[in-house]
Design a protein around this motif. Structure first.
Motif, PDB file in Angstrom:
ATOM      1  N   MET A 117       0.806  -1.190   0.000  1.00 46.97           N
ATOM      2  CA  MET A 117       0.000   0.000   0.000  1.00 46.97           C
ATOM      3  C   MET A 117       0.856   1.264   0.000  1.00 46.97           C
ATOM      4  O   MET A 117       0.476   2.262  -0.567  1.00 46.97           O
ATOM      5  N   SER A 118       2.060   1.213   0.581  1.00 45.81           N
ATOM      6  CA  SER A 118       2.907   2.394   0.615  1.00 45.81           C
ATOM      7  C   SER A 118       3.487   2.710  -0.769  1.00 45.81           C
ATOM      8  O   SER A 118       3.737   3.868  -1.071  1.00 45.81           O
ATOM      9  N   LYS A 119       3.689   1.671  -1.603  1.00 44.90           N
ATOM     10  CA  LYS A 119       4.175   1.921  -2.964  1.00 44.90           C
ATOM     11  C   LYS A 119       3.131   2.677  -3.764  1.00 44.90           C
ATOM     12  O   LYS A 119       3.457   3.567  -4.549  1.00 44.90           O
ATOM     13  N   VAL A 120       1.877   2.350  -3.580  1.00 43.64           N
ATOM     14  CA  VAL A 120       0.792   3.026  -4.287  1.00 43.64           C
ATOM     15  C   VAL A 120       0.705   4.483  -3.844  1.00 43.64           C
ATOM     16  O   VAL A 120       0.561   5.391  -4.659  1.00 43.64           O
ATOM     17  N   ALA A 121       0.843   4.720  -2.547  1.00 46.57           N
ATOM     18  CA  ALA A 121       0.790   6.085  -2.026  1.00 46.57           C
ATOM     19  C   ALA A 121       1.968   6.905  -2.541  1.00 46.57           C
ATOM     20  O   ALA A 121       1.816   8.070  -2.910  1.00 46.57           O
ATOM     21  N   THR A 122       3.151   6.308  -2.575  1.00 45.65           N
ATOM     22  CA  THR A 122       4.336   6.999  -3.091  1.00 45.65           C
ATOM     23  C   THR A 122       4.180   7.331  -4.565  1.00 45.65           C
ATOM     24  O   THR A 122       4.534   8.426  -5.009  1.00 45.65           O
ATOM     25  N   LEU A 123       3.626   6.413  -5.336  1.00 49.01           N
ATOM     26  CA  LEU A 123       3.405   6.638  -6.754  1.00 49.01           C
ATOM     27  C   LEU A 123       2.395   7.758  -6.978  1.00 49.01           C
ATOM     28  O   LEU A 123       2.577   8.601  -7.859  1.00 49.01           O
ATOM     29  N   GLN A 124       1.355   7.797  -6.170  1.00 54.00           N
ATOM     30  CA  GLN A 124       0.356   8.863  -6.303  1.00 54.00           C
ATOM     31  C   GLN A 124       0.961  10.219  -5.938  1.00 54.00           C
ATOM     32  O   GLN A 124       0.672  11.226  -6.566  1.00 54.00           O
ATOM     33  N   ARG A 125       1.808  10.254  -4.919  1.00 51.99           N
ATOM     34  CA  ARG A 125       2.466  11.510  -4.539  1.00 51.99           C
ATOM     35  C   ARG A 125       3.382  11.994  -5.659  1.00 51.99           C
ATOM     36  O   ARG A 125       3.454  13.179  -5.943  1.00 51.99           O
ATOM     37  N   ALA A 126       4.107  11.077  -6.279  1.00 52.75           N
ATOM     38  CA  ALA A 126       4.998  11.438  -7.373  1.00 52.75           C
ATOM     39  C   ALA A 126       4.209  11.974  -8.563  1.00 52.75           C
ATOM     40  O   ALA A 126       4.638  12.914  -9.231  1.00 52.75           O
ATOM     41  N   LYS A 127       3.041  11.388  -8.828  1.00 48.44           N
ATOM     42  CA  LYS A 127       2.204  11.858  -9.933  1.00 48.44           C
ATOM     43  C   LYS A 127       1.716  13.281  -9.691  1.00 48.44           C
ATOM     44  O   LYS A 127       1.484  14.024 -10.625  1.00 48.44           O
ATOM     45  N   ILE A 128       1.570  13.665  -8.450  1.00 47.13           N
ATOM     46  CA  ILE A 128       1.130  15.028  -8.119  1.00 47.13           C
ATOM     47  C   ILE A 128       2.341  15.952  -8.009  1.00 47.13           C
ATOM     48  O   ILE A 128       2.320  17.085  -8.479  1.00 47.13           O
ATOM     49  N   PHE A 129       3.412  15.465  -7.384  1.00 40.44           N
ATOM     50  CA  PHE A 129       4.586  16.284  -7.107  1.00 40.44           C
ATOM     51  C   PHE A 129       5.292  16.756  -8.380  1.00 40.44           C
ATOM     52  O   PHE A 129       5.649  17.932  -8.490  1.00 40.44           O
ATOM     53  N   VAL A 130       5.513  15.877  -9.327  1.00 37.99           N
ATOM     54  CA  VAL A 130       6.244  16.229 -10.554  1.00 37.99           C
ATOM     55  C   VAL A 130       5.527  17.336 -11.337  1.00 37.99           C
ATOM     56  O   VAL A 130       6.154  18.335 -11.703  1.00 37.99           O
TER      57      VAL A 130
END
Length: 170
Positions: free
Chosen positions: A1-14
């Motif tokens: 679940m943490s990989k999914v959260a990290t991926l979602q943050r990266a999609k917003i952050f970039v």
């Protein structure tokens, strides 16, 4: 679940970082001080102590404008992508204190080309009394493809070099 959260943050952050960078670029362009337009070639411009005017812009490679007492700086050919231009500048002292001339105070700039100092000049620093004129010869190495070149003046708006000095190479 943490990989999914990290991926979602990266999609917003970039995209946010890219938007901030583009915004900063646009803000710097919009808030940049406008360049003072130079006086047209052949017109006079006010400088500290008097007036300045370009009487001639001669490509040195054309055989004209070569200084009679050329220095070692002119012995070698210009670097690749550059050409030499001889500027004949007339300075007229109008103020009571006269006009102080120092070739180090004069440079050529253009859009995206930076500032270039004279590689040869004559005469050296001098004081021109009120009512008298001095004709200075300044030789510059300028980019072949430069546009909107102007001679920067001490205390003045600058003088346009026109386009006649371009060689058409490049």
């Amino acid at each position: 679940m943490s990989k999914v959260a990290t991926l979602q943050r990266a999609k917003i952050f970039v995209p946010v970082v890219l938007l901030v960078l583009v915004g900063a670029l646009v803000a710097s362009v919009v808030t940049a001080a406008p360049r003072k337009p130079p006086s047209p070639l052949g017109a006079s411009a006010g400088i500290t102590g008097g007036l300045a005017r370009i009487n001639g812009v001669v490509p040195v490679e054309s055989g004209g404008g070569l200084p009679t007492a050329a220095s070692a700086a002119l012995a070698d050919p210009p670097s690749e992508g550059l050409h030499r231009v001889c500027l004949l500048v007339e300075l007229t002292a109008l103020e009571a204190g006269g006009l102080s001339y120092d070739p180090a105070d004069y440079s050529v700039s253009g859009l995206g080309t930076g500032t270039r100092k004279a590689i040869w000049f004559s005469p050296g620093p001098a004081n021109v009394p009120q009512g008298q004129s001095l004709t200075a010869t300044l030789v510059f190495e300028l980019p072949d493809r430069a546009i909107d070149l102007m001679l920067e003046l001490p205390g003045g708006p600058g003088l346009s070099l026109g386009a006649a000095h371009h060689r058409g190479r490049g």
